[in-house]
Structure formats: C-alpha cells, structure tokens
Design a protein around this motif. Sequence first.
Motif, PDB file in Angstrom:
ATOM      1  N   ALA A  22       0.831  -1.205   0.000  1.00 16.51           N
ATOM      2  CA  ALA A  22       0.000   0.000   0.000  1.00 16.51           C
ATOM      3  C   ALA A  22       0.868   1.259   0.000  1.00 16.51           C
ATOM      4  CB  ALA A  22      -0.928  -0.010   1.210  1.00 16.51           C
ATOM      5  N   GLU A  23       1.970   1.229   0.759  1.00 13.81           N
ATOM      6  CA  GLU A  23       2.877   2.378   0.805  1.00 13.81           C
ATOM      7  C   GLU A  23       3.478   2.652  -0.578  1.00 13.81           C
ATOM      8  OE1 GLU A  23       3.289   4.424   3.159  1.00 13.81           O
ATOM      9  OE2 GLU A  23       3.084   3.460   5.120  1.00 13.81           O
ATOM     10  N   GLU A  24       3.811   1.584  -1.295  1.00 13.13           N
ATOM     11  CA  GLU A  24       4.396   1.749  -2.628  1.00 13.13           C
ATOM     12  C   GLU A  24       3.399   2.355  -3.605  1.00 13.13           C
ATOM     13  OE1 GLU A  24       5.689  -2.160  -3.572  1.00 13.13           O
ATOM     14  OE2 GLU A  24       7.401  -2.125  -2.168  1.00 13.13           O
ATOM     15  N   LEU A  25       2.141   1.922  -3.537  1.00 11.23           N
ATOM     16  CA  LEU A  25       1.108   2.494  -4.411  1.00 11.23           C
ATOM     17  C   LEU A  25       0.896   3.976  -4.092  1.00 11.23           C
ATOM     18  CD1 LEU A  25      -1.464  -0.442  -4.360  1.00 11.23           C
ATOM     19  CD2 LEU A  25      -0.118   0.320  -6.336  1.00 11.23           C
ATOM     20  N   ARG A  26       0.881   4.311  -2.819  1.00 14.38           N
ATOM     21  CA  ARG A  26       0.711   5.710  -2.411  1.00 14.38           C
ATOM     22  C   ARG A  26       1.870   6.557  -2.936  1.00 14.38           C
ATOM     23  NH1 ARG A  26       2.343   9.105   1.713  1.00 14.38           N
ATOM     24  NH2 ARG A  26       0.777  10.663   2.373  1.00 14.38           N
ATOM     25  N   ALA A  27       3.086   6.023  -2.844  1.00 16.75           N
ATOM     26  CA  ALA A  27       4.263   6.756  -3.315  1.00 16.75           C
ATOM     27  C   ALA A  27       4.184   7.007  -4.820  1.00 16.75           C
ATOM     28  CB  ALA A  27       5.528   5.971  -2.971  1.00 16.75           C
ATOM     29  N   ARG A  28       3.682   6.039  -5.574  1.00 20.25           N
ATOM     30  CA  ARG A  28       3.552   6.212  -7.027  1.00 20.25           C
ATOM     31  C   ARG A  28       2.580   7.334  -7.360  1.00 20.25           C
ATOM     32  NH1 ARG A  28       2.686   0.215  -9.456  1.00 20.25           N
ATOM     33  NH2 ARG A  28       2.268   1.469 -11.345  1.00 20.25           N
ATOM     34  N   ILE A  29       1.498   7.434  -6.591  1.00 19.71           N
ATOM     35  CA  ILE A  29       0.527   8.502  -6.819  1.00 19.71           C
ATOM     36  C   ILE A  29       1.127   9.852  -6.446  1.00 19.71           C
ATOM     37  CG2 ILE A  29      -1.683   9.456  -6.023  1.00 19.71           C
ATOM     38  CD1 ILE A  29      -2.637   6.519  -5.768  1.00 19.71           C
ATOM     39  N   LYS A  30       1.866   9.899  -5.350  1.00 16.37           N
ATOM     40  CA  LYS A  30       2.500  11.151  -4.928  1.00 16.37           C
ATOM     41  C   LYS A  30       3.507  11.634  -5.975  1.00 16.37           C
ATOM     42  CE  LYS A  30       2.222  12.795  -1.181  1.00 16.37           C
ATOM     43  NZ  LYS A  30       1.369  13.889  -0.638  1.00 16.37           N
ATOM     44  N   LYS A  31       4.065  10.682  -6.747  1.00 19.56           N
ATOM     45  CA  LYS A  31       5.027  11.049  -7.791  1.00 19.56           C
ATOM     46  C   LYS A  31       4.347  11.422  -9.105  1.00 19.56           C
ATOM     47  CE  LYS A  31       8.817   8.222  -5.973  1.00 19.56           C
ATOM     48  NZ  LYS A  31       9.710   7.040  -6.209  1.00 19.56           N
TER      49      LYS A  31
END
Length: 460
Positions: free
Chosen positions: A196-205
Amino acid sequence: MRKIGLSILTFFIFLSFAQAQVRTLDKIAAVVGGSIVLQSDIELQYAQYLVSGQRPNPSVKCLILQTQLTQKLLAQQAVIDSVQVKDEEVDSEVDRRMRSFIQRAGSQDRLEQFLGRSIIQYKDEMRPDIKESLVAQRMRAKITEKVNTTPQDVKNYFETMAKDSLPTYNKEVEVGEIVFSPKLIKEEKEFYKQKAEELRARIKKGEDFGTLARLYSQDPGSAPEGGDLGFFDRTAMVKEFTAQAFKLKTGEISPVFETENGFHFLQVIERRGEQVHARHILVIPAITQASLDRSKVTADSVYTLLTTAKSFDFSSAAAFYSDDKETKFNGGMMLNAENVQTRSTYIPTDKLDPQVALLTDTMKVGSISKPALFTDPQTGKKSYKILYLKSVTNAHKANLEQDFAKLKEDATNQKLTRTITQWFDKRRKETFIKIDPEYQDCPPLKGWVSAETTAQAKTE
C-alpha cells in the motif's frame, strides 16, 4: 468473460433504446395535480426493467405509470406537511445508482462516451427524480407512522383466516455461533502494508489515482470506479476510515492506515457540509495457515470451557470471544436474514448456510458442536465456528402459540396496506388526475380518474 460482455452489451442496447424514446416518443402520459408524467419517464424506467434481465412485457409500463402517479401524490402532500429530505441523502442515493450504472457499463469512460455527456451532467438530470422518490418514501412512512398492532389485533387476524387455507411454515431452527476469525501478526501484515505504501508513493510522484485503484485496489465495490466511494457521512464507514476522511482537506491524500478490512489510503475529492466525497485503494492481507491454526487453538480452548465449566454459558462466550459483530451481542444467535427488522432468530432450514445446515442436522437440541472450519460463501474468507442448536420447530400449519411473531408481521402489513390504500383513495378524489388514453385501460390504473375525466380525454 463472455457473460460480462453480454451484460454490458445488453446494458447499452436497452439504455440506447431508452434514450431514443426520450427523443422521439415524448408526450404527457399523465397529469396529477400540478405535476406531469412524461412518456420518456416511463420508457426510461421500462428500459431499466429490461436491463435487470426481465423478459419484455409492455404491460409493465402500466405499473410504472401507477408508481409515478403514487409518487407524485405523495410528493405533493409532502410539501403541504413540510416533509423533506436532506441534500446529502439525495447525493448519496445518486452516487449509489451511478455506481451501479458504471459497473454495468464496465467503466466510467464507457458510460460517459455512450451517454454523450459527463457523469456530473447525468447526475444533475437524475437528481430531481431521485429527490422526489425519497420524499415520497418519507411521506409514506409519515402516513403509516401511527399504525400499531396489538395482541388482540393478531388474534382477530388469525381468527378471520379460513382454517383450510392456513399457511404452512417450513422446518425452522434457532442456531447460535461463536466465530473465530484468523488474525495476522504484525510480521505477517508487513508485506501488505508496504505494498500500500508503494502504491501511495507512485501517486504522490504523479501517477493517476483512479488508474492504480482499478488495477490494484481489492475493494470490489469501488475498484472498477477508480476507487470512488461517492459521498458519505460520519456513520457510513468504520471509525478509522472516518477519522482519516474527515480531517483531510480537498485534494489531500491520507497516510496508509489499517482497518478491519485491510490497509488503505484515501484522497478527499470534495467536502459538502457533513459529507465527504472520497476515493481509496485497499490492500487486503492474505490469511496464512499459521493464522488459521492459531484461531483453531482458541476455538478448541473455548469449546473445552463450554463443555466443562458450568458457569461459562454460550451467550457469555459469544459476547467475549466471537468475531462476528452481528451475532456476538445477540447471545451469538443468528438472525433470519429475511426478517431482520423483527430480529427473528427462527430461520427456515432451506435459508441456512448449507454448511451450517449440514452440521446442525446431526445435532441434538441444546448441544454444542466441536469447532469446524467454515468458508463464507460470499467473500471466501475462512473461520472456525462453534455452533449451538437452541431449538427445532418442525413444519406445521400456522397457529398462535408457535407463530405469533410471524402472524403479527402479517397483520401489521395488512394494516399498513389498508392505511395507505385509504389515504390514496381520499387523495385521488381530491386531486385532478388525467391519464392519456393509451393507459386508461390499464388494470392497475382503474379508479385513478373519474368517469367524466375519462370520457373527456377520449373525445380530445
């Protein structure tokens, strides 16, 4: 895959049919007081009837018009009685229906492409009809709010029933359960939290939230819609979700957080009073064999206590140990899903979960089963359960002693129907109603207009 494709194709065919009717067949089908019912309204609802998988049946249009007329009458009386619904309630129902349309179409883009306008525009078109429908529902509830059924009413109702036509009730059981759901330890959850953290990071980028939700979110209700949950209030979601949604500003993305459903993060799209429009991505941790084994150990321990400790009863054990929120505070007793409002614990055996029915069929009344592994037929989740067979009622003809609750429900429904029918009979006589000749021979609409009005309409 083929069934899904046909479903979408059917949706487009019938929705296209409905749109064509709006353009080519529009006329006034009926007038009731100061309101009108358009032919396009009837055609659109008939198309939705067909989309639901029903066979073509033009006579259904008569029932649709009857529903429209009753809705108009109720809505007009609601204005007089100051009966209202909040905008938030209307928004919630609009969003619910739109999610259904999008699911049938396959995606929001496909639905917008077919409609030739945006979802926002289509929602604006739906909103007045949905608001009127909700107001009518509330007005109907107001008309019947003082209906009360006494024990004497039930007795009178039963005594008026012909003895040779008394209903026969199927075999019923009362079953209690203590549910032991497998729980992951922190180390077992870590992989899914990190995902979930990785998906959130992709959106933030800069990656698109909706696209990633469609690809990776495990919420079956919102994933096809890009994670969109529509508007909701503080009571609609679990507390952890609500806490995140209502503290964020529009456009903000929450940190990853955990609920009973898994790991989420969400984005607030819009705030409106005490409602929030948000979207989310859910990652559900997979149950491990080790977690199942741990729940089995707990279930075995509770079973031992139940069968050896005289002071430890089933109801107390359910309240303390069960992971099922619907039954744990009800003494562990399951409720009849078809009679939730009456909170009946008597369940016809043909309505039981087949796994429960198979096990209880071998049990004696008053006995408790050893822990057994069950699979939820809807979610596929596994859990261990201890069952308690409280009572068995064999198939029988209705009688007051055994079936008072059922007979009371039937008697109440009869009183509600009589009350609402009397109200409509009175209102129809006081209200100007005109129905297009095409519908005047509809059986459901007999009595809706006076003979004078009918004769006048046929000569026009």
